[in-house]
Scaffold this motif. Sequence first.
Motif, PDB file in Angstrom:
ATOM      1  N   CYS A   1      19.713  46.567 -43.101  1.00  0.00           N
ATOM      2  CA  CYS A   1      20.611  46.954 -41.393  1.00  0.00           C
ATOM      3  C   CYS A   1      19.545  47.166 -40.114  1.00  0.00           C
ATOM      4  O   CYS A   1      20.262  47.488 -38.334  1.00  0.00           O
ATOM      5  CB  CYS A   1      21.093  48.401 -41.535  1.00  0.00           C
ATOM      6  SG  CYS A   1      22.855  48.813 -42.148  1.00  0.00           S
ATOM      7  N   PHE A   2      18.075  47.056 -40.209  1.00  0.00           N
ATOM      8  CA  PHE A   2      17.601  46.816 -39.035  1.00  0.00           C
ATOM      9  C   PHE A   2      17.489  45.651 -39.024  1.00  0.00           C
ATOM     10  O   PHE A   2      16.417  45.216 -39.071  1.00  0.00           O
ATOM     11  CB  PHE A   2      16.091  47.839 -39.339  1.00  0.00           C
ATOM     12  CG  PHE A   2      15.452  48.360 -38.382  1.00  0.00           C
ATOM     13  CD1 PHE A   2      15.192  49.291 -38.082  1.00  0.00           C
ATOM     14  CD2 PHE A   2      13.824  47.486 -38.581  1.00  0.00           C
ATOM     15  CE1 PHE A   2      14.631  49.275 -36.310  1.00  0.00           C
ATOM     16  CE2 PHE A   2      12.793  47.990 -37.351  1.00  0.00           C
ATOM     17  CZ  PHE A   2      13.219  49.109 -36.082  1.00  0.00           C
ATOM     18  N   ARG A   3      18.073  45.508 -37.780  1.00  0.00           N
ATOM     19  CA  ARG A   3      18.450  44.296 -36.945  1.00  0.00           C
ATOM     20  C   ARG A   3      18.418  44.183 -35.257  1.00  0.00           C
ATOM     21  O   ARG A   3      18.917  45.214 -35.268  1.00  0.00           O
ATOM     22  CB  ARG A   3      19.719  43.452 -37.649  1.00  0.00           C
ATOM     23  CG  ARG A   3      19.547  43.500 -38.926  1.00  0.00           C
ATOM     24  CD  ARG A   3      20.779  42.493 -39.759  1.00  0.00           C
ATOM     25  NE  ARG A   3      20.707  42.418 -41.155  1.00  0.00           N
ATOM     26  CZ  ARG A   3      20.188  41.039 -41.301  1.00  0.00           C
ATOM     27  NH1 ARG A   3      19.712  39.800 -40.355  1.00  0.00           N
ATOM     28  NH2 ARG A   3      20.259  41.248 -43.020  1.00  0.00           N
ATOM     29  N   CYS A   4      18.061  43.096 -34.989  1.00  0.00           N
ATOM     30  CA  CYS A   4      18.176  43.320 -33.328  1.00  0.00           C
ATOM     31  C   CYS A   4      19.969  43.137 -32.756  1.00  0.00           C
ATOM     32  O   CYS A   4      20.858  42.578 -34.300  1.00  0.00           O
ATOM     33  CB  CYS A   4      17.737  41.458 -33.144  1.00  0.00           C
ATOM     34  SG  CYS A   4      18.261  40.936 -31.482  1.00  0.00           S
TER      35      CYS A   4
ATOM     36  N   PRO B   1       8.190  41.772 -34.941  1.00  0.00           N
ATOM     37  CA  PRO B   1       7.336  42.956 -33.742  1.00  0.00           C
ATOM     38  C   PRO B   1       9.275  42.806 -32.651  1.00  0.00           C
ATOM     39  O   PRO B   1      10.488  41.930 -32.740  1.00  0.00           O
ATOM     40  CB  PRO B   1       7.155  41.614 -33.070  1.00  0.00           C
ATOM     41  CG  PRO B   1       7.212  40.275 -32.739  1.00  0.00           C
ATOM     42  CD  PRO B   1       7.463  40.250 -34.581  1.00  0.00           C
ATOM     43  N   PHE B   2       9.622  44.396 -32.632  1.00  0.00           N
ATOM     44  CA  PHE B   2      10.782  43.901 -31.465  1.00  0.00           C
ATOM     45  C   PHE B   2      10.439  45.131 -30.777  1.00  0.00           C
ATOM     46  O   PHE B   2       9.185  45.697 -30.381  1.00  0.00           O
ATOM     47  CB  PHE B   2      11.927  44.428 -32.673  1.00  0.00           C
ATOM     48  CG  PHE B   2      11.603  46.022 -33.345  1.00  0.00           C
ATOM     49  CD1 PHE B   2      11.895  47.403 -32.685  1.00  0.00           C
ATOM     50  CD2 PHE B   2      10.698  46.108 -34.400  1.00  0.00           C
ATOM     51  CE1 PHE B   2      11.317  48.434 -32.733  1.00  0.00           C
ATOM     52  CE2 PHE B   2      10.203  47.375 -34.386  1.00  0.00           C
ATOM     53  CZ  PHE B   2      10.694  48.287 -34.275  1.00  0.00           C
ATOM     54  N   THR B   3      11.395  45.143 -29.568  1.00  0.00           N
ATOM     55  CA  THR B   3      11.273  46.114 -28.599  1.00  0.00           C
ATOM     56  C   THR B   3      12.598  47.051 -28.393  1.00  0.00           C
ATOM     57  O   THR B   3      13.398  46.324 -28.844  1.00  0.00           O
ATOM     58  CB  THR B   3      11.584  45.759 -27.396  1.00  0.00           C
ATOM     59  OG1 THR B   3       9.889  44.326 -26.947  1.00  0.00           O
ATOM     60  CG2 THR B   3      11.121  46.634 -26.104  1.00  0.00           C
ATOM     61  N   GLN B   4      12.671  48.114 -28.237  1.00  0.00           N
ATOM     62  CA  GLN B   4      14.038  49.056 -27.642  1.00  0.00           C
ATOM     63  C   GLN B   4      14.355  48.875 -26.199  1.00  0.00           C
ATOM     64  O   GLN B   4      12.908  49.108 -25.710  1.00  0.00           O
ATOM     65  CB  GLN B   4      13.347  50.417 -27.721  1.00  0.00           C
ATOM     66  CG  GLN B   4      14.497  51.371 -27.996  1.00  0.00           C
ATOM     67  CD  GLN B   4      14.755  52.581 -28.810  1.00  0.00           C
ATOM     68  OE1 GLN B   4      14.011  52.928 -29.846  1.00  0.00           O
ATOM     69  NE2 GLN B   4      14.591  54.086 -27.548  1.00  0.00           N
TER      70      GLN B   4
ATOM     71  N   SER C   1      12.090  40.247 -30.168  1.00  0.00           N
ATOM     72  CA  SER C   1      10.859  39.298 -28.786  1.00  0.00           C
ATOM     73  C   SER C   1      11.868  38.700 -27.942  1.00  0.00           C
ATOM     74  O   SER C   1      11.325  38.784 -27.093  1.00  0.00           O
ATOM     75  CB  SER C   1       9.542  39.343 -29.485  1.00  0.00           C
ATOM     76  OG  SER C   1       8.727  40.327 -29.991  1.00  0.00           O
ATOM     77  N   SER C   2      12.330  37.575 -28.755  1.00  0.00           N
ATOM     78  CA  SER C   2      12.981  36.426 -28.321  1.00  0.00           C
ATOM     79  C   SER C   2      14.262  36.838 -27.308  1.00  0.00           C
ATOM     80  O   SER C   2      14.360  36.304 -26.568  1.00  0.00           O
ATOM     81  CB  SER C   2      13.487  35.453 -28.689  1.00  0.00           C
ATOM     82  OG  SER C   2      12.402  35.274 -29.829  1.00  0.00           O
TER      83      SER C   2
ATOM     84  N   CYS D   1       5.097  28.312 -14.171  1.00  0.00           N
ATOM     85  CA  CYS D   1       6.069  27.499 -15.261  1.00  0.00           C
ATOM     86  C   CYS D   1       8.035  27.989 -15.400  1.00  0.00           C
ATOM     87  O   CYS D   1       8.587  27.308 -16.079  1.00  0.00           O
ATOM     88  CB  CYS D   1       5.364  27.844 -16.687  1.00  0.00           C
ATOM     89  SG  CYS D   1       5.814  29.465 -17.434  1.00  0.00           S
ATOM     90  N   SER D   2       8.495  28.932 -14.850  1.00  0.00           N
ATOM     91  CA  SER D   2       9.804  29.411 -15.187  1.00  0.00           C
ATOM     92  C   SER D   2      10.194  30.265 -16.906  1.00  0.00           C
ATOM     93  O   SER D   2      11.022  29.871 -16.834  1.00  0.00           O
ATOM     94  CB  SER D   2      10.723  28.442 -14.764  1.00  0.00           C
ATOM     95  OG  SER D   2      10.175  28.009 -13.483  1.00  0.00           O
ATOM     96  N   GLN D   3       8.717  30.425 -17.613  1.00  0.00           N
ATOM     97  CA  GLN D   3       9.270  30.570 -19.109  1.00  0.00           C
ATOM     98  C   GLN D   3       8.797  32.416 -18.765  1.00  0.00           C
ATOM     99  O   GLN D   3       8.314  32.766 -18.350  1.00  0.00           O
ATOM    100  CB  GLN D   3       8.091  29.486 -20.108  1.00  0.00           C
ATOM    101  CG  GLN D   3       7.942  28.883 -19.645  1.00  0.00           C
ATOM    102  CD  GLN D   3       9.461  27.901 -20.457  1.00  0.00           C
ATOM    103  OE1 GLN D   3      10.029  27.865 -21.519  1.00  0.00           O
ATOM    104  NE2 GLN D   3      10.255  27.264 -20.257  1.00  0.00           N
ATOM    105  N   SER D   4       9.862  32.906 -19.869  1.00  0.00           N
ATOM    106  CA  SER D   4       8.868  34.233 -19.833  1.00  0.00           C
ATOM    107  C   SER D   4       8.074  34.930 -20.166  1.00  0.00           C
ATOM    108  O   SER D   4       7.007  33.776 -20.627  1.00  0.00           O
ATOM    109  CB  SER D   4       9.774  34.455 -21.210  1.00  0.00           C
ATOM    110  OG  SER D   4      12.041  34.495 -20.735  1.00  0.00           O
ATOM    111  N   VAL D   5       7.979  35.605 -19.603  1.00  0.00           N
ATOM    112  CA  VAL D   5       6.426  36.726 -19.921  1.00  0.00           C
ATOM    113  C   VAL D   5       6.690  37.157 -21.227  1.00  0.00           C
ATOM    114  O   VAL D   5       7.537  38.575 -20.727  1.00  0.00           O
ATOM    115  CB  VAL D   5       5.859  37.461 -18.332  1.00  0.00           C
ATOM    116  CG1 VAL D   5       4.919  38.017 -19.178  1.00  0.00           C
ATOM    117  CG2 VAL D   5       5.626  36.038 -17.707  1.00  0.00           C
ATOM    118  N   GLN D   6       6.045  37.451 -22.337  1.00  0.00           N
ATOM    119  CA  GLN D   6       6.408  38.313 -23.300  1.00  0.00           C
ATOM    120  C   GLN D   6       5.912  39.282 -23.246  1.00  0.00           C
ATOM    121  O   GLN D   6       4.285  39.714 -22.074  1.00  0.00           O
ATOM    122  CB  GLN D   6       5.711  37.509 -24.354  1.00  0.00           C
ATOM    123  CG  GLN D   6       6.022  35.873 -24.989  1.00  0.00           C
ATOM    124  CD  GLN D   6       7.389  35.976 -25.778  1.00  0.00           C
ATOM    125  OE1 GLN D   6       7.615  36.816 -25.960  1.00  0.00           O
ATOM    126  NE2 GLN D   6       8.065  35.337 -25.530  1.00  0.00           N
TER     127      GLN D   6
END
Length: 279
Positions: A65-68, A79-82, A90-91, A104-109
């Motif tokens: 059950c521990f899902r995005c 890795p994940f974020t709340q 992360s994505s 570059c218009s890409q996401s900053v992780q």
Amino acid sequence: MSEPPSCRSCSESLSGQTVIRVAEEPLCVRCHQRRHANTCQVCEQLIGHDEKELVHQDRFFHENCFRCCSCNRSLAAEPFTQQGGALLCSSCYCSRFSSRCAACSQSVQPGSRMLEYDGAAWHEDCFLCSGCRKPIGAEAFVPDAGRFYCLACYEQQVAPRCSHCRKALTKGGLTYRGEVWHRDCFLCCGCGCALAGQTFTSQGERPYCVRCFSSLYAKKCAACNTPITGFGDGKYVSFEERQWHQPCFKCSRCSVSLVGSGFFPDRDQILCADCNSDD
């Protein structure tokens, strides 16, 4: 041969059953579930003794059950974020909430090295000097017309040049007649004193301090013979080829002020109406 243990809670014999010990006390599965099992935050079902349990910020989850909450990817080994109570891989977090690199218009992780300036963000390797194209990193830089320069490139390629010494002017300068100067280079053309921060005037294109301008170019008062500079209380009266400071513009005989009054020239003198009528 010893007797099989009994459940410490319900006293049921544990012969042939799974025994779960809590603080050395034997419990049957049913009593363990009722007394000690945690409830999954997602499915709200009890997490069995034989199921893998994950814990995050005092909340409990079945491993499955521990899902995005966005893409449903398992976060058990990712890795994940709340964000606002929701768990995101992360994505998904980057695509929805992370800053975009201005280059570059890409996401900053999250957690990656980045630079921020004036509301924009850059990957550390994307924040380049517009002159030499090398990463600026944590070094000092100068913004100019939407571009960024390391100090060396700014001084060599962009910085205005002092009209006196022709060296780059990076800070603390002044502008006079459309040209820039170091404060220490803006000097009186007469005595060479620094003019920054003090009253000055010019003759043609050349700046002068008040003292030099007065001695070199200012007209002299016909009464006191001192320069009329136009600075401070610099109002004056002019008649024909002569000038007077306003306080000096007085009747040559009785000394009454003639400012705003009629007067009569008498050779080198100026007279009020009364003194003129005495003649």
